[in-house]
Design a protein around this motif. Sequence first.
Motif, PDB file in Angstrom:
ATOM      1  N   ALA A  22       0.831  -1.204   0.000  1.00  0.00           N
ATOM      2  CA  ALA A  22       0.000   0.000   0.000  1.00  0.00           C
ATOM      3  C   ALA A  22       0.864   1.251   0.000  1.00  0.00           C
ATOM      4  O   ALA A  22       0.550   2.232  -0.679  1.00  0.00           O
ATOM      5  CB  ALA A  22      -0.946  -0.011   1.201  1.00  0.00           C
ATOM      6  N   CYS A  23       1.947   1.230   0.742  1.00  0.00           N
ATOM      7  CA  CYS A  23       2.867   2.367   0.774  1.00  0.00           C
ATOM      8  C   CYS A  23       3.455   2.606  -0.615  1.00  0.00           C
ATOM      9  O   CYS A  23       3.532   3.733  -1.086  1.00  0.00           O
ATOM     10  CB  CYS A  23       3.969   2.116   1.795  1.00  0.00           C
ATOM     11  N   TYR A  24       3.864   1.534  -1.273  1.00  0.00           N
ATOM     12  CA  TYR A  24       4.445   1.655  -2.602  1.00  0.00           C
ATOM     13  C   TYR A  24       3.438   2.214  -3.613  1.00  0.00           C
ATOM     14  O   TYR A  24       3.786   2.979  -4.507  1.00  0.00           O
ATOM     15  CB  TYR A  24       4.969   0.298  -3.084  1.00  0.00           C
ATOM     16  N   ALA A  28       1.493   9.732  -2.936  1.00  0.00           N
ATOM     17  CA  ALA A  28       2.572  10.565  -2.394  1.00  0.00           C
ATOM     18  C   ALA A  28       3.930   9.913  -2.639  1.00  0.00           C
ATOM     19  O   ALA A  28       4.910  10.598  -2.939  1.00  0.00           O
ATOM     20  CB  ALA A  28       2.359  10.796  -0.901  1.00  0.00           C
ATOM     21  N   TYR A  29       3.999   8.591  -2.524  1.00  0.00           N
ATOM     22  CA  TYR A  29       5.256   7.899  -2.811  1.00  0.00           C
ATOM     23  C   TYR A  29       5.563   7.974  -4.301  1.00  0.00           C
ATOM     24  O   TYR A  29       6.713   8.145  -4.696  1.00  0.00           O
ATOM     25  CB  TYR A  29       5.227   6.436  -2.352  1.00  0.00           C
ATOM     26  N   ALA A  39      17.903  10.491  -8.797  1.00  0.00           N
ATOM     27  CA  ALA A  39      19.027  10.763  -7.904  1.00  0.00           C
ATOM     28  C   ALA A  39      19.988   9.587  -7.765  1.00  0.00           C
ATOM     29  O   ALA A  39      21.150   9.788  -7.420  1.00  0.00           O
ATOM     30  CB  ALA A  39      18.511  11.148  -6.522  1.00  0.00           C
ATOM     31  N   SER A  40      19.513   8.362  -8.025  1.00  0.00           N
ATOM     32  CA  SER A  40      20.390   7.217  -7.793  1.00  0.00           C
ATOM     33  C   SER A  40      19.930   5.989  -8.567  1.00  0.00           C
ATOM     34  O   SER A  40      18.776   5.899  -8.972  1.00  0.00           O
ATOM     35  CB  SER A  40      20.419   6.876  -6.302  1.00  0.00           C
ATOM     36  N   LYS A  41      20.871   5.061  -8.746  1.00  0.00           N
ATOM     37  CA  LYS A  41      20.527   3.746  -9.268  1.00  0.00           C
ATOM     38  C   LYS A  41      20.091   2.918  -8.071  1.00  0.00           C
ATOM     39  O   LYS A  41      20.728   2.968  -7.024  1.00  0.00           O
ATOM     40  CB  LYS A  41      21.743   3.099  -9.930  1.00  0.00           C
ATOM     41  N   ARG A  42      19.012   2.163  -8.197  1.00  0.00           N
ATOM     42  CA  ARG A  42      18.542   1.423  -7.047  1.00  0.00           C
ATOM     43  C   ARG A  42      17.726   0.218  -7.462  1.00  0.00           C
ATOM     44  O   ARG A  42      17.243   0.141  -8.589  1.00  0.00           O
ATOM     45  CB  ARG A  42      17.715   2.304  -6.127  1.00  0.00           C
ATOM     46  N   GLU A  43      17.604  -0.696  -6.544  1.00  0.00           N
ATOM     47  CA  GLU A  43      16.711  -1.835  -6.678  1.00  0.00           C
ATOM     48  C   GLU A  43      15.811  -1.823  -5.465  1.00  0.00           C
ATOM     49  O   GLU A  43      16.284  -1.702  -4.336  1.00  0.00           O
ATOM     50  CB  GLU A  43      17.490  -3.145  -6.694  1.00  0.00           C
ATOM     51  N   LEU A  44      14.518  -1.910  -5.668  1.00  0.00           N
ATOM     52  CA  LEU A  44      13.580  -1.933  -4.560  1.00  0.00           C
ATOM     53  C   LEU A  44      12.876  -3.278  -4.582  1.00  0.00           C
ATOM     54  O   LEU A  44      12.326  -3.688  -5.601  1.00  0.00           O
ATOM     55  CB  LEU A  44      12.565  -0.804  -4.699  1.00  0.00           C
ATOM     56  N   LEU A  45      12.928  -3.953  -3.467  1.00  0.00           N
ATOM     57  CA  LEU A  45      12.276  -5.255  -3.332  1.00  0.00           C
ATOM     58  C   LEU A  45      11.294  -5.195  -2.174  1.00  0.00           C
ATOM     59  O   LEU A  45      11.594  -4.623  -1.128  1.00  0.00           O
ATOM     60  CB  LEU A  45      13.294  -6.350  -3.032  1.00  0.00           C
TER      61      LEU A  45
END
Length: 52
Positions: A22-24, A28-29, A39-45
């Motif tokens: 739900a946050c994802y 707003a997110y 701003a950055s390279k990232r992986e979100l799991l």
Amino acid sequence: MEAEQTTRVVLVEFPSYRQAKACYADPAYEEAKQYAMKASKRELLIVEGDLA
């Protein structure tokens, strides 16, 4: 152990898998994510399970 090299790992624990999803999905997110992606390279799991 098999991921590409990284210099930082950030772990955020939510009370439940449902709340993390739900946050994802929160608008707003979504707005903040646009800045983070630039701003950055990232992986979100999002991983279901207990860290204890």
